[in-house]
Structures are given as structure tokens and as C-alpha cells.
Design an enzyme around this catalytic site. Structure first.
Site, PDB file in Angstrom:
ATOM      1  N   HIS A  10       0.853  -1.194   0.000  1.00 46.15           N
ATOM      2  CA  HIS A  10       0.000   0.000   0.000  1.00 46.15           C
ATOM      3  C   HIS A  10       0.889   1.244   0.000  1.00 46.15           C
ATOM      4  O   HIS A  10       1.278   1.757   1.040  1.00 46.15           O
ATOM      5  CB  HIS A  10      -0.907  -0.019   1.233  1.00 46.15           C
ATOM      6  CG  HIS A  10      -1.975   1.034   1.227  1.00 46.15           C
ATOM      7  ND1 HIS A  10      -3.317   0.738   1.101  1.00 46.15           N
ATOM      8  CD2 HIS A  10      -1.907   2.384   1.336  1.00 46.15           C
ATOM      9  CE1 HIS A  10      -4.024   1.861   1.142  1.00 46.15           C
ATOM     10  NE2 HIS A  10      -3.186   2.871   1.289  1.00 46.15           N
ATOM     11  N   HIS A  12       1.293   4.939  -2.273  1.00 50.93           N
ATOM     12  CA  HIS A  12       0.886   5.861  -3.335  1.00 50.93           C
ATOM     13  C   HIS A  12       2.144   6.489  -3.939  1.00 50.93           C
ATOM     14  O   HIS A  12       2.938   7.098  -3.213  1.00 50.93           O
ATOM     15  CB  HIS A  12      -0.027   6.949  -2.781  1.00 50.93           C
ATOM     16  CG  HIS A  12      -1.326   6.424  -2.249  1.00 50.93           C
ATOM     17  ND1 HIS A  12      -2.467   6.329  -3.034  1.00 50.93           N
ATOM     18  CD2 HIS A  12      -1.679   5.951  -1.027  1.00 50.93           C
ATOM     19  CE1 HIS A  12      -3.456   5.832  -2.309  1.00 50.93           C
ATOM     20  NE2 HIS A  12      -2.995   5.589  -1.089  1.00 50.93           N
ATOM     21  N   HIS A 190      -9.778   1.156  -0.847  1.00 54.91           N
ATOM     22  CA  HIS A 190      -9.610   1.900   0.399  1.00 54.91           C
ATOM     23  C   HIS A 190     -10.947   1.954   1.135  1.00 54.91           C
ATOM     24  O   HIS A 190     -11.973   2.305   0.547  1.00 54.91           O
ATOM     25  CB  HIS A 190      -9.180   3.342   0.107  1.00 54.91           C
ATOM     26  CG  HIS A 190      -7.739   3.512  -0.238  1.00 54.91           C
ATOM     27  ND1 HIS A 190      -7.136   2.843  -1.272  1.00 54.91           N
ATOM     28  CD2 HIS A 190      -6.774   4.307   0.313  1.00 54.91           C
ATOM     29  CE1 HIS A 190      -5.869   3.219  -1.353  1.00 54.91           C
ATOM     30  NE2 HIS A 190      -5.618   4.097  -0.398  1.00 54.91           N
ATOM     31  N   GLU A 193     -10.886   3.859   6.911  1.00 52.00           N
ATOM     32  CA  GLU A 193      -9.903   4.802   7.442  1.00 52.00           C
ATOM     33  C   GLU A 193     -10.665   5.945   8.108  1.00 52.00           C
ATOM     34  O   GLU A 193     -10.528   6.202   9.290  1.00 52.00           O
ATOM     35  CB  GLU A 193      -9.002   5.305   6.320  1.00 52.00           C
ATOM     36  CG  GLU A 193      -7.894   6.239   6.775  1.00 52.00           C
ATOM     37  CD  GLU A 193      -7.074   6.781   5.601  1.00 52.00           C
ATOM     38  OE1 GLU A 193      -5.965   7.258   5.853  1.00 52.00           O
ATOM     39  OE2 GLU A 193      -7.555   6.741   4.450  1.00 52.00           O
ATOM     40  N   ASP A 271       1.877   3.923   3.131  1.00 51.29           N
ATOM     41  CA  ASP A 271       0.857   4.807   2.562  1.00 51.29           C
ATOM     42  C   ASP A 271       1.497   5.958   1.780  1.00 51.29           C
ATOM     43  O   ASP A 271       1.658   5.874   0.562  1.00 51.29           O
ATOM     44  CB  ASP A 271      -0.058   5.329   3.682  1.00 51.29           C
ATOM     45  CG  ASP A 271      -1.400   5.822   3.201  1.00 51.29           C
ATOM     46  OD1 ASP A 271      -1.728   5.613   2.021  1.00 51.29           O
ATOM     47  OD2 ASP A 271      -2.143   6.388   4.021  1.00 51.29           O
ATOM     48  N   ASP A 272       1.832   7.044   2.454  1.00 44.28           N
ATOM     49  CA  ASP A 272       2.459   8.235   1.850  1.00 44.28           C
ATOM     50  C   ASP A 272       3.609   8.647   2.765  1.00 44.28           C
ATOM     51  O   ASP A 272       3.494   9.617   3.529  1.00 44.28           O
ATOM     52  CB  ASP A 272       1.442   9.372   1.725  1.00 44.28           C
ATOM     53  CG  ASP A 272       0.183   8.947   0.981  1.00 44.28           C
ATOM     54  OD1 ASP A 272       0.214   8.898  -0.255  1.00 44.28           O
ATOM     55  OD2 ASP A 272      -0.827   8.654   1.653  1.00 44.28           O
TER      56      ASP A 272
END
Length: 328
Positions: A10, A12, A190, A193, A271-272
Site C-alpha cells: 500500500h 501511493h 480503500h 480509514e 501509505d504516503d
């Protein structure tokens, strides 16, 4: 934990762009993005919705296939330095050619070229998952799905949805997911969250994904947790992201430990990462401290991630040998 081989599902691509890389592109293009950064050079945002705005503003510097080639190399260099040997990254044709299939193919060629170079030089393998952007709406998602279907194969292996969970419902995107599934792409989504357990249930029942991105708010509904365990749905958990955005105050308070103990298949991702001041090595270190997890637990998580990876059998076997060699 830095040297332990890791699998990340996961990530991005644009969200993994180092701030210095984005600032450099902005300078090259004479764009003023100074408002996006803190005095220490890190990304500046106040909450998840502000993060989405900053993310899209930073992405505005990425305007050509060559920009994405350079980005991919920068991201994979950082991942490899933290022990990642296999990664799957979310790619959005929305940002790569405006959902035009011909333009998207040019961007994809540049990204794949960089991925091939990184595999040769750094020993990290990358695959791509195309995501539509939820808050861009179902019509644009259809165009994104067509881009995905046209480039599905051994490298573009999955399809998903990201963006603001509080906008629209998973069922509004059924056409896009049906299109992707017919093209042979594997499905993730997604959920859970910001939308709570009900968003996980909606994604699970309407889209029937193999994996759910985040999914951690399922812990608020133990019947749902048990359903996830029974179905074998894999959660792409990003603890550092959740803590940085204030969903939980600390790693120790994060539900990944409870989900794991109740038999849910969980994996660990960033994630980021530069937005949330994390790396895969830091995620492992923080989880080890929070839950007293040892190498055997992380080996289990990596095996789960490898089993859930959207790659072909040969690639899976190659990565499995790297994990086995490290655990021998």
C-alpha cells in the site's frame, strides 16, 4: 529492522515523493509551492482533507512521463534503503495524462522503465495498481478503468479506489470495478480509514475485494472483524499514517495488534511515507516496541503480504526465495 526484507502493498507513488524532489521540480518549472512546506522542509497540512489538497498540489509538479520516471527511481531508492524487496504502488491515470489511454501508456512506459532500472540496480521489484479517485466521481472512474483494462497484464496487476471516503458509496463505482475485473485485474479498495466500519462492510459486500486498504476501523464492529477473518480478506494496514493523521494517538493504541490476534490477515505499509514522517523500517521498529513483536511475527506478516501480492507465480517464487534466505 532496516535490513529485514520487507513487502509493501500500500504505497501511493505521488504520496511517496520526497519533499525535496517536489521542491526541485517546482523550481525547474517556476512554480511557487512554498505554502506546501513547513520551515524544516516537510509537507505542511492540518488534517486528512487538507492533506488531500496538499497531495494534489504537490502532484501538479509532475507533468511529463520523464517526471514520473525520475519520481519512480527516487521512491524506489528510498524503499530499497529500508529493506523493501517487493512493492506495489497505486497509480492514477487522473494524474498521468488526464485519463487519456494514449497519454497514460506513455507515462506507464516511463514508470516501468524506471522500475526495471531499480530492479537491476537496487534489487527491488515493483508492480502497479491503478486507482480511481473517489471524490472525482464515477464518470472519471470509468475512464480510469478503461486505462486500466487497456494496460492490464504482468505489470499492471490490480485496480482499486482511493480518495475521500465520505464522498459517494462503493456501489457507485461498480461499472469501473466490473470493467477492471473483466480485464483480469485483482481488486483492492480503500475503506475503514475515515468512513468507519460501515465503509468496510460496504466495500466488502459491494466490490468483493481481495484486499482492503486500511480497513482498521473494522475494529469498532467485532462481527465485521470476524467476517474479515473468515473471508480471508487481507488488510493493507498503515499504522504510521493512521497515527500521523490522528485516527489513533499512538502505535500502542492502534488496532493492528487486536486485528492480528483475532485472526485477520494484516500487512504493514507506509501509505504516503514522507507526508507521515515514516519508512518501512520505522513502521517495523514502532510496531516491535508497541506490541513486543519479534522477527517471527514480521516474517508471518511478510508471508501474508506475499501470498496476497498481485503478482504472477514466478515473481512470487523469486521474492519468496529472498525472504527464505533472510530467515534461514
Amino acid at each position: 529492522m532496516k535490513s529485514m526484507p520487507k513487502i509493501e502493498l500500500h504505497l501511493h507513488l505521488e504520496g511517496a515523493a520526497p519533499p525535496a524532489f517536489i521542491r526541485g521540480l517546482a523550481q525547474e518549472k517556476h512554480m511557487d509551492l512554498s505554502g506546501l512546506f513547513n520551515p524544516d522542509g516537510s509537507y505542511r497540512f492540518t488534517d486528512f482533507w487538507d492533506f488531500l489538497k496538499v497531495y494534489e498540489a504537490a502532484t501538479s509538479t509532475l507533468q511529463t512521463p520523464e517526471d514520473y520516471r525520475r519520481l519512480t527511481l527516487a521512491v524506489l531508492e528510498e524503499s530499497a534503503a529500508n529493506g523493501v524487496v517487493y512493492s506495489e504502488t497505486f497509480l492514477s491515470p487522473d494524474f498521468c495524462g488526464g485519463r487519456d489511454v494514449g497519454a497514460w501508456k506513455e507515462y506507464l512506459h516511463a514508470i516501468r522503465d524506471a522500475a526495471d532500472q531499480a530492479e537491476r540496480q537496487m534489487g527491488i521489484t515493483l508492480r502497479g495498481i491503478i486507482t480511481c479517485i473517489r471524490h472525482f466521481g464515477p464518470d472519471k472512474a470509468r475512464e480510469t478503468a478503461v486505462c486500466a483494462a487497456e494496460t492490464a497484464g504482468d505489470w499492471i496487476t490490480g485496480f482499486g479506489i482511493a480518495g475521500d471516503e465520505k464522498v459517494l458509496q462503493p456501489k457507485d463505482f461498480l461499472w469501473a470495478f466490473d470493467c477492471a475485473r473483466e480485464a483480469g485485474l485483482r481488486i483492492t479498495a480503500h475503506a475503514g480509514e475515515w468512513g468507519g466500519p460501515e465503509s468496510v462492510r460496504a466495500a466488502l459486500h459491494d466490490l468483493n475485494p481481495e484486499r482492503i486498504g486500511h480497513g482498521v476501523r473494522a475494529i469498532e464492529d467485532l462481527a465485521l472483524v470476524d467476517e474479515l477473518a473468515e473471508r480471508g480478506t487481507v488488510l493493507e494496514v498503515c499504522p504510521g499514517s493512521n497515527v500521523a493523521l490522528g485516527i489513533w494517538p499512538t502505535f500502542r493504541a492502534h488496532p493492528i495488534g487486536k486485528l492480528f490476534d483475532r485472526g485477520v490477515k494484516v500487512t504493514v505499509s507506509t501509505d504516503d511515507p514522507p507526508f507521515f514522517h515514516t519508512t518501512m523500517a520505522r513502521e517495523y521498529d514502532m510496531l516491535s516496541d508497541a506490541f513486543d513483536w519479534d522477527d517471527s511475527v514480521f516474517a508471518t506478516l511478510n508471508r501474508t503480504a506475499l501470498d496476497a501480492a498481485f503478482c504472477d507465480t514466478d515473481t512470487r517464487s523469486k521474492i519468496a526465495k529472498r525472504l527464505e534466505a533472510a530467515n534461514a
